[in-house]
Design a protein around this motif. Structure first.
Motif, PDB file in Angstrom:
ATOM      1  N   ALA A 145       0.834  -1.198   0.000  1.00 26.72           N
ATOM      2  CA  ALA A 145       0.000   0.000   0.000  1.00 26.72           C
ATOM      3  C   ALA A 145       0.866   1.244   0.000  1.00 26.72           C
ATOM      4  CB  ALA A 145      -0.901   0.005   1.229  1.00 26.72           C
ATOM      5  N   ARG A 146       0.313   2.280  -0.629  1.00 20.65           N
ATOM      6  CA  ARG A 146       0.901   3.604  -0.477  1.00 20.65           C
ATOM      7  C   ARG A 146       0.137   4.273   0.656  1.00 20.65           C
ATOM      8  NH1 ARG A 146       4.213   5.693  -4.814  1.00 20.65           N
ATOM      9  NH2 ARG A 146       4.875   3.781  -5.825  1.00 20.65           N
ATOM     10  N   VAL A 147       0.864   4.884   1.566  1.00 25.82           N
ATOM     11  CA  VAL A 147       0.225   5.516   2.715  1.00 25.82           C
ATOM     12  C   VAL A 147       0.680   6.971   2.774  1.00 25.82           C
ATOM     13  CG1 VAL A 147      -0.154   5.393   5.199  1.00 25.82           C
ATOM     14  CG2 VAL A 147       0.373   3.302   3.926  1.00 25.82           C
ATOM     15  N   PHE A 148      -0.299   7.868   2.984  1.00 26.96           N
ATOM     16  CA  PHE A 148       0.031   9.298   3.054  1.00 26.96           C
ATOM     17  C   PHE A 148      -0.003   9.764   4.501  1.00 26.96           C
ATOM     18  CE2 PHE A 148      -2.152   8.523  -1.010  1.00 26.96           C
ATOM     19  CZ  PHE A 148      -1.088   8.773  -1.855  1.00 26.96           C
ATOM     20  N   TRP A 149       1.097  10.334   4.915  1.00 24.12           N
ATOM     21  CA  TRP A 149       1.210  10.841   6.288  1.00 24.12           C
ATOM     22  C   TRP A 149       1.255  12.365   6.222  1.00 24.12           C
ATOM     23  CZ3 TRP A 149       2.631   7.471  10.620  1.00 24.12           C
ATOM     24  CH2 TRP A 149       2.764   6.116  10.250  1.00 24.12           C
ATOM     25  N   PRO A 150       0.197  13.040   6.696  1.00 25.09           N
ATOM     26  CA  PRO A 150       0.241  14.512   6.708  1.00 25.09           C
ATOM     27  C   PRO A 150       1.406  14.975   7.572  1.00 25.09           C
ATOM     28  CG  PRO A 150      -1.989  13.706   7.110  1.00 25.09           C
ATOM     29  CD  PRO A 150      -1.089  12.511   7.174  1.00 25.09           C
ATOM     30  N   LEU A 151       2.187  15.930   7.073  1.00 23.39           N
ATOM     31  CA  LEU A 151       3.370  16.380   7.809  1.00 23.39           C
ATOM     32  C   LEU A 151       3.033  17.542   8.741  1.00 23.39           C
ATOM     33  CD1 LEU A 151       6.194  16.140   5.131  1.00 23.39           C
ATOM     34  CD2 LEU A 151       5.837  14.683   7.116  1.00 23.39           C
ATOM     35  N   LEU A 152       3.693  17.534   9.871  1.00 21.69           N
ATOM     36  CA  LEU A 152       3.489  18.584  10.868  1.00 21.69           C
ATOM     37  C   LEU A 152       4.828  19.230  11.191  1.00 21.69           C
ATOM     38  CD1 LEU A 152       1.466  16.388  13.405  1.00 21.69           C
ATOM     39  CD2 LEU A 152       0.504  17.781  11.558  1.00 21.69           C
ATOM     40  N   ASN A 153       4.792  20.514  11.514  1.00 25.66           N
ATOM     41  CA  ASN A 153       6.009  21.171  11.981  1.00 25.66           C
ATOM     42  C   ASN A 153       6.308  20.734  13.406  1.00 25.66           C
ATOM     43  OD1 ASN A 153       6.754  22.795   9.719  1.00 25.66           O
ATOM     44  ND2 ASN A 153       4.894  23.999  10.130  1.00 25.66           N
ATOM     45  N   ALA A 154       7.502  21.089  13.844  1.00 23.73           N
ATOM     46  CA  ALA A 154       7.926  20.694  15.182  1.00 23.73           C
ATOM     47  C   ALA A 154       6.946  21.174  16.251  1.00 23.73           C
ATOM     48  CB  ALA A 154       9.332  21.227  15.469  1.00 23.73           C
ATOM     49  N   ASP A 155       6.328  22.306  16.004  1.00 23.22           N
ATOM     50  CA  ASP A 155       5.395  22.843  16.988  1.00 23.22           C
ATOM     51  C   ASP A 155       4.003  22.233  16.876  1.00 23.22           C
ATOM     52  OD1 ASP A 155       4.345  23.911  14.714  1.00 23.22           O
ATOM     53  OD2 ASP A 155       4.999  25.962  15.103  1.00 23.22           O
ATOM     54  N   GLY A 156       3.839  21.285  15.974  1.00 25.47           N
ATOM     55  CA  GLY A 156       2.563  20.602  15.847  1.00 25.47           C
ATOM     56  C   GLY A 156       1.638  21.212  14.819  1.00 25.47           C
ATOM     57  N   SER A 157       2.027  22.344  14.232  1.00 26.89           N
ATOM     58  CA  SER A 157       1.174  22.968  13.220  1.00 26.89           C
ATOM     59  C   SER A 157       1.284  22.200  11.894  1.00 26.89           C
ATOM     60  CB  SER A 157       1.614  24.416  13.008  1.00 26.89           C
ATOM     61  OG  SER A 157       2.961  24.438  12.586  1.00 26.89           O
ATOM     62  N   ALA A 158       0.214  22.193  11.142  1.00 24.58           N
ATOM     63  CA  ALA A 158       0.174  21.408   9.906  1.00 24.58           C
ATOM     64  C   ALA A 158       0.990  22.069   8.799  1.00 24.58           C
ATOM     65  CB  ALA A 158      -1.271  21.245   9.453  1.00 24.58           C
TER      66      ALA A 158
ATOM     67  N   ASP B 187      17.334  13.365  12.492  1.00 24.02           N
ATOM     68  CA  ASP B 187      15.974  13.790  12.815  1.00 24.02           C
ATOM     69  C   ASP B 187      15.723  15.157  12.189  1.00 24.02           C
ATOM     70  OD1 ASP B 187      13.537  14.350  13.864  1.00 24.02           O
ATOM     71  OD2 ASP B 187      14.062  13.793  15.928  1.00 24.02           O
ATOM     72  N   THR B 188      14.672  15.213  11.338  1.00 24.88           N
ATOM     73  CA  THR B 188      14.401  16.486  10.653  1.00 24.88           C
ATOM     74  C   THR B 188      13.655  17.457  11.562  1.00 24.88           C
ATOM     75  OG1 THR B 188      12.270  15.698   9.853  1.00 24.88           O
ATOM     76  CG2 THR B 188      14.171  15.320   8.431  1.00 24.88           C
ATOM     77  N   GLY B 189      13.133  16.953  12.655  1.00 21.19           N
ATOM     78  CA  GLY B 189      12.322  17.807  13.521  1.00 21.19           C
ATOM     79  C   GLY B 189      10.857  17.809  13.120  1.00 21.19           C
ATOM     80  N   LEU B 190      10.584  17.423  11.888  1.00 20.18           N
ATOM     81  CA  LEU B 190       9.184  17.338  11.453  1.00 20.18           C
ATOM     82  C   LEU B 190       8.538  16.111  12.076  1.00 20.18           C
ATOM     83  CD1 LEU B 190       9.338  18.112   7.621  1.00 20.18           C
ATOM     84  CD2 LEU B 190       9.145  19.697   9.556  1.00 20.18           C
TER      85      LEU B 190
ATOM     86  N   ALA C 155      -5.920   9.342  15.640  1.00 17.49           N
ATOM     87  CA  ALA C 155      -6.109  10.787  15.664  1.00 17.49           C
ATOM     88  C   ALA C 155      -5.223  11.405  16.733  1.00 17.49           C
ATOM     89  CB  ALA C 155      -7.578  11.113  15.931  1.00 17.49           C
ATOM     90  N   GLY C 156      -4.516  12.469  16.362  1.00 19.74           N
ATOM     91  CA  GLY C 156      -3.694  13.184  17.321  1.00 19.74           C
ATOM     92  C   GLY C 156      -2.311  12.610  17.520  1.00 19.74           C
ATOM     93  N   ALA C 157      -2.078  11.395  17.029  1.00 16.05           N
ATOM     94  CA  ALA C 157      -0.749  10.783  17.203  1.00 16.05           C
ATOM     95  C   ALA C 157       0.156  11.137  16.030  1.00 16.05           C
ATOM     96  CB  ALA C 157      -0.874   9.273  17.316  1.00 16.05           C
ATOM     97  N   SER C 158       1.448  11.249  16.329  1.00 20.24           N
ATOM     98  CA  SER C 158       2.382  11.506  15.233  1.00 20.24           C
ATOM     99  C   SER C 158       3.725  10.842  15.556  1.00 20.24           C
ATOM    100  CB  SER C 158       2.571  13.010  15.027  1.00 20.24           C
ATOM    101  OG  SER C 158       3.233  13.568  16.148  1.00 20.24           O
ATOM    102  N   VAL C 159       4.540  10.666  14.527  1.00 22.17           N
ATOM    103  CA  VAL C 159       5.864  10.036  14.701  1.00 22.17           C
ATOM    104  C   VAL C 159       6.928  10.968  14.133  1.00 22.17           C
ATOM    105  CG1 VAL C 159       4.940   7.684  14.589  1.00 22.17           C
ATOM    106  CG2 VAL C 159       5.720   8.816  12.482  1.00 22.17           C
ATOM    107  N   PRO C 160       8.172  10.851  14.636  1.00 14.84           N
ATOM    108  CA  PRO C 160       9.234  11.705  14.108  1.00 14.84           C
ATOM    109  C   PRO C 160       9.588  11.326  12.661  1.00 14.84           C
ATOM    110  CG  PRO C 160      10.135  10.105  15.653  1.00 14.84           C
ATOM    111  CD  PRO C 160       8.644   9.981  15.727  1.00 14.84           C
ATOM    112  N   VAL C 161      10.075  12.283  11.912  1.00 12.11           N
ATOM    113  CA  VAL C 161      10.490  12.045  10.526  1.00 12.11           C
ATOM    114  C   VAL C 161      12.003  12.175  10.439  1.00 12.11           C
ATOM    115  CG1 VAL C 161      10.324  12.831   8.139  1.00 12.11           C
ATOM    116  CG2 VAL C 161       8.292  12.878   9.607  1.00 12.11           C
ATOM    117  N   TYR C 162      12.648  11.100  10.018  1.00  9.79           N
ATOM    118  CA  TYR C 162      14.093  11.068   9.878  1.00  9.79           C
ATOM    119  C   TYR C 162      14.482  11.080   8.402  1.00  9.79           C
ATOM    120  CZ  TYR C 162      15.042   9.913  14.785  1.00  9.79           C
ATOM    121  OH  TYR C 162      15.170   9.952  16.127  1.00  9.79           O
ATOM    122  N   VAL C 163      15.728  11.405   8.168  1.00  2.00           N
ATOM    123  CA  VAL C 163      16.343  11.061   6.885  1.00  2.00           C
ATOM    124  C   VAL C 163      17.296   9.925   7.228  1.00  2.00           C
ATOM    125  CG1 VAL C 163      17.885  11.809   5.027  1.00  2.00           C
ATOM    126  CG2 VAL C 163      16.149  13.371   5.927  1.00  2.00           C
TER     127      VAL C 163
END
Length: 867
Positions: free
Chosen positions: A233-246, A312-315, A323-331
């Motif tokens: 599957a292809r899965v789309f993860w909406p990205l958030l800034n470090a402060d949680g804003s979209a 860690d990109t910080g994103l 809902a409301g959960a998020s994971v860190p984004v690395y390179v």
RNA sequence: GCCCCCGUGGCGGAAUGGUAGACGCAACGGACUUAAAAUCCGUUGUCUGGUAACGGACGUGCCGGUUCAAGUCCGGCCGGGGGCACCA
């Protein structure tokens, strides 16, 4: 018997028959024929200088097929050509200052002359050489057609760069991180390259493998793995800034395990991922990390030992299901840009790489699959504390709506949910990547494109084809001579007529070999690559023969190219090779001097188990048998062998000792043995020719030994025919030798069997013909035949003479052989049983007691189970 | 790491679940020859009993299973070769 004066003169005999075949045009393919067609093809040789034993084996195998099928009444196409573009020609130019074209054409001349004495049933009238414009101009046209059809494109991409050859390599040409020819560690470079869209046919190339029934399973499997189909599957993860804003973008990942989404603890991008590159613009640390990854990718040969590294990109990426959960984004350095979406989500509990990464960067580990039947809680606790991922089948846990489902059911449910949420979709992903065909080399087919600043990449108009290579080039500096040629690349744009530059890259030489089999079908059409109707008449190749080293490269490219040609109307065919046979390598013992230098077989004298240097007498150590190669100096020159023993002996040795698909060890004793047998065949004919030729008397009137011999002949015809059909050439040769043993015995022991002996020798000549054609022709002629054996029909056997009236079967007591009985075939089980129980050996082992059970398998075995 | 193939005499190798070792190489013995080469005839899985005729046991990498019968089919090991390899 032959007298001392009468000796088989190989040289004269072989060259005389080669001349006779050639003058009669025996092996010309017939354009108009009512016979069924049969196309035999060996992978055409690269003109490297001289022929080697691998060539002899390859073309001998094909020749057996061609001669056998011809005798069976087929109209044969068995052509020959030269895969003449390639790097060794440029290396020769570099080393010796000779033009690649001169070097190549000279090699072709030498090798053609070396092939002639092998007595191959080739149609030389269709010879092609891929380095000539008459050949390559057609592939320039085809390329432009592919371009129009959307099957070729140009893009900037990371490519494999061979620093020794100064050229780009296709993925298929990189082996263990090194260039397939140079052995140099391959670097990654970003270049503008032409690609052929092999992935367009990924599904079809994969599915059609099922239909390639006459291909070795090994090759079919290798291609299947290479294409590498994965469902996921292809899965789309909406990205958030470090402060949680979209943020505006979302991250796309590919996964084969959507069932483990609830166990996600991070996402990771490839260092070459556009988002990573963009973030690096304003993040110096990230930029440094990416640069480091790109360098490591080029410098480390052993990728598998490279440590997993991330930044860690910080994103953060918003979880699609929670809902409301998020994971860190690395390179991360282990994520490949070329596969899937160039990004992953990491589930450490159920992927070992993700586990390694999570442990290193102290990310959470959550168990979401437990083995069926085990205590899920206890299992999860153990997994989450350990460092080993659980990757097998099981039952979903800790996964909300997926709980309790098997891995497969959970995958389906997860995909359905993703699609409802519009946060992903089920998809199929292939490992196969498009075929990069640009090479920064001189000795190849020029890519017919002109680069114009205003108009972009413009195809060379048909009227200006072919784009030929300039002759006046220099090789004194590294790099592409076409690039630094003073005038060649400077042209005007065909569209706007302003000054423009020619494409200076040439095609990968695998393009030439991707369609040559079609070119052979119509004799050298000047205005088109081949005549469609003729090609459709001959193709597919009925039997293709070559080394297994092309299992993926050439054989996959050709399958693709045929589909591309079909898409552009050149052909109505998908699969070019209906039957494929992959031969083994020719090997030889290796020898080393005490100093550790390789020693040639010619310089070694064998003294029992030991070996010494012939000249110096110094001891030489004998190493294992390996593929003949110049570097190990364990080659044997075919020319010398043919000069000494003739082509028949060389062919026979190649065919008789090992099954063709297996590696063959060349030995002096082996070629000697083959040579002796060639002479023995000839002597049998000399003996037989003293017997007047006349029809074989009625079978019933023959003596018992004569009848037996006639039966043997018919059985031999049947067996050799079967063996030929099934590529069991070593068994066929053994069967032929058996027949000659039978005939020798008959001639020695039994008077009054002359006619049968003569008949047997004739049969022998006909059966031996595909294997040792020269001596077979000579035998045939000695026996008084005017017609050429190469044009004589394959012998038929009389089915009624195959079967004997009686049969000898083994008799076992408790599975152990205690004797044999000979009974009438018509005998019933009772007769078998009675005869078996009558044997003294059986009686002895029954110990006077009646048998518990008697198993009679008529014409096979009797097994007596003792009480 | 994953996938695939292969293990049979001194050697290369035969053997649709049914007489293991066809055929060849090497070795040994014999014939022919002044001699050698070439050729021809024979022996040749291992151990073992018998003066001999002729027997016996063991034997297809190892262990187990299915079967009247296994080199062959099934399961598990060991060894060799090949393909793919950070493919999510």
């Amino acid at each position: 018997m032959a007298s001392a004066e009468e000796r088989y003169n190989v040289r004269e005999t072989e060259s005389a028959w080669q001349k006779a075949w050639s003058e009669r045009g025996c092996f010309k393919a017939e354009s108009a024929s009512t016979k069924p067609k049969y196309y035999v093809l060996e992978m055409f040789p690269y003109p490297s200088g001289r022929i080697h034993m691998g060539h002899v084996r390859n073309y001998t195998l094909g020749d057996v097929v061609a001669r056998f099928k011809k005798a069976q009444g087929y109209n044969i196409l068995h052509p020959m050509g030269w895969d003449a573009f390639g790097l060794p020609a440029e290396n020769a130019a570099l080393e010796r200052g000779v033009h690649p074209g001169t070097w190549t054409r000279q090699n072709i001349k030498v090798m053609r002359e070396q092939f002639m004495p092998l007595g191959l049933s080739l149609d030389w009238a269709r010879e092609i050489s891929t380095c000539e414009p008459e050949y390559y101009k057609h592939e320039q046209k085809m390329f432009l057609d592919f371009l129009k059809a959307g099957l070729a494109y140009r893009k900037e991409s990371w490519v494999n760069w061979d620093p020794v050859e100064h050229t780009v390599l296709a993925n298929e040409q990189v082996i263990d991180g090194r260039g397939w020819r140079s052995g140099a560690v391959v670097e990654q470079r970003k270049l503008n390259q032409w690609f052929l869209k092999i992935t367009h046919f990924a599904e079809d190339l994969l599915k059609s493998i099922d239909g390639l029934e006459r291909w070795p399973d090994k090759v079919r499997l290798m291609q299947t793995n290479w294409i590498g189909r994965s469902e996921g599957a292809r899965v789309f993860w909406p990205l958030l800034n470090a402060d949680g804003s979209a943020r505006s973008e979302s991250l796309e990942v590919f996964t084969t395990r959507p069932d483990t989404l609830f166990g996600a603890s991070f996402c990771a991008l490839s260092p070459q991922h556009p988002i990573a590159v963009k973030l690096a613009e304003s993040d110096a640390k990230l930029a440094a990390f990416i640069a480091e990854c790109n360098r490591a990718g080029t410098a480390t040969a052993s990728i598998e030992t490279a440590e997993k590294m991330g930044h860690d990109t910080g994103l953060r990426a918003a979880h699609p299901f929670i809902a409301g959960a998020s994971v860190p984004v690395y390179v991360a350095n282990f994520v490949l840009m070329e596969y899937g979406a160039g990004a992953i989500f990491g589930c450490p509990g159920h992927d070992q790489r993700d586990m390694d990464f999570a442990r290193k960067y102290k990310l959470s580990v959550k168990c979401v699959v437990a083995p069926k039947g085990e205590d899920a809680k206890a299992f999860a606790a153990k997994l989450e504390a350990g460092s080993e991922a659980f990757v097998e089948d099981g039952i979903a846990i800790n996964s909300d709506f997926l709980n309790g489902l098997s891995v497969n059911d959970a995958k389906r449910a997860a995909i359905a949910k993703l699609e409802t949420l519009k946060l992903g979709k089920g998809t199929v992903q292939y490992r196969l990547r498009d075929w990069g065909v640009s090479r920064q080399r001189y000795w190849g087919c020029p890519i017919p494109i002109i680069h114009c600043e205003a108009c972009g990449a413009v195809p060379v108009p048909d009227k200006d084809l072919p784009v030929t290579l300039p002759e006046d080039v220099t090789f004194d500096k590294p790099g592409n001579p076409l690039e630094r040629h003073p005038t060649w690349k400077h042209v005007v744009c065909p569209a706007c007529k302003k000054p423009a530059l020619r494409e200076t890259d040439t095609f990968d030489t695998f393009i030439e070999s991707s369609w040559y089999f079609a070119r052979f079908c119509s004799p050298q059409a000047a205005d088109k690559p081949f005549d469609k109707a003729e090609a459709m008449r001959w193709l597919p190749v009925d039997q293709y023969i070559g080394g297994v080293e092309h299992a993926v490269l050439h054989l996959l490219y050709s399958r693709f190219f045929t589909r591309a040609m079909q898409a552009c109307g050149y052909l109505d065919l998908k699969e070019p090779f209906a039957g494929l046979f992959t031969q083994g390598m020719v090997c030889h013992e290796t020898y080393k001097s005490p100093e550790g230098a390789w020693v040639e077989p010619g310089e070694v004298r064998k003294d029992g188990e030991k070996a010494v240097h012939a000249k110096t007498g110094a001891a030489v150590t004998i190493g294992r048998s390996e593929k003949m190669s110049k570097s190990k100096k364990n080659t044997v020159d075919p020319q010398r062998i043919i000069d000494t023993y003739g082509a028949d002996a060389a062919r026979l040795f190649m065919l008789s000792d090992s099954p063709p698909e297996r590696d063959l060890e060349w030995t002096d004793a082996g070629i000697e043995g083959a040579w002796r047998y060639v002479n023995r065949l000839w002597r049998l004919a000399i003996t037989a020719k003293t017997i007047p030729a006349r029809a074989l008397p009625n079978f019933a009137t023959l003596s018992a030994p004569a009848q037996k011999a006639v039966r043997e002949c018919h059985r031999a015809i049947k067996d050799v025919t079967d063996d030929l059909e099934r590529f069991r050439y070593n068994a066929a040769v053994a069967r032929i030798r058996e027949l000659s043993n039978t005939l020798t015995e008959l001639n020695h022991a039994e008077p009054g069997t002359a006619d049968v002996f003569r008949f047997g020798v004739e049969t022998l000549a006909r059966l031996a013909n595909p294997f040792v054609p020269h001596v077979a022709e000579e035998m045939w002629r000695e026996l008084g035949h005017v017609a050429i054996l190469a044009e004589t029909a394959w012998p038929a056997f009389d089915a009624s003479l195959i079967e004997d009236d009686t049969v000898t079967v083994g008799v076992q007591v408790n599975g152990k052989l205690r004797g044999t009985i000979t009974v009438a075939k018509a005998a019933d089980q009772k007769a078998y049983e009675a005869a078996a129980l009558d044997l003294p050996g059986v009686q002895k082992h029954l110990d006077g007691k009646p048998p518990r059970k008697v198993i009679v398998v008529r014409e096979k075995i009797v097994n007596i189970v003792a009480a």
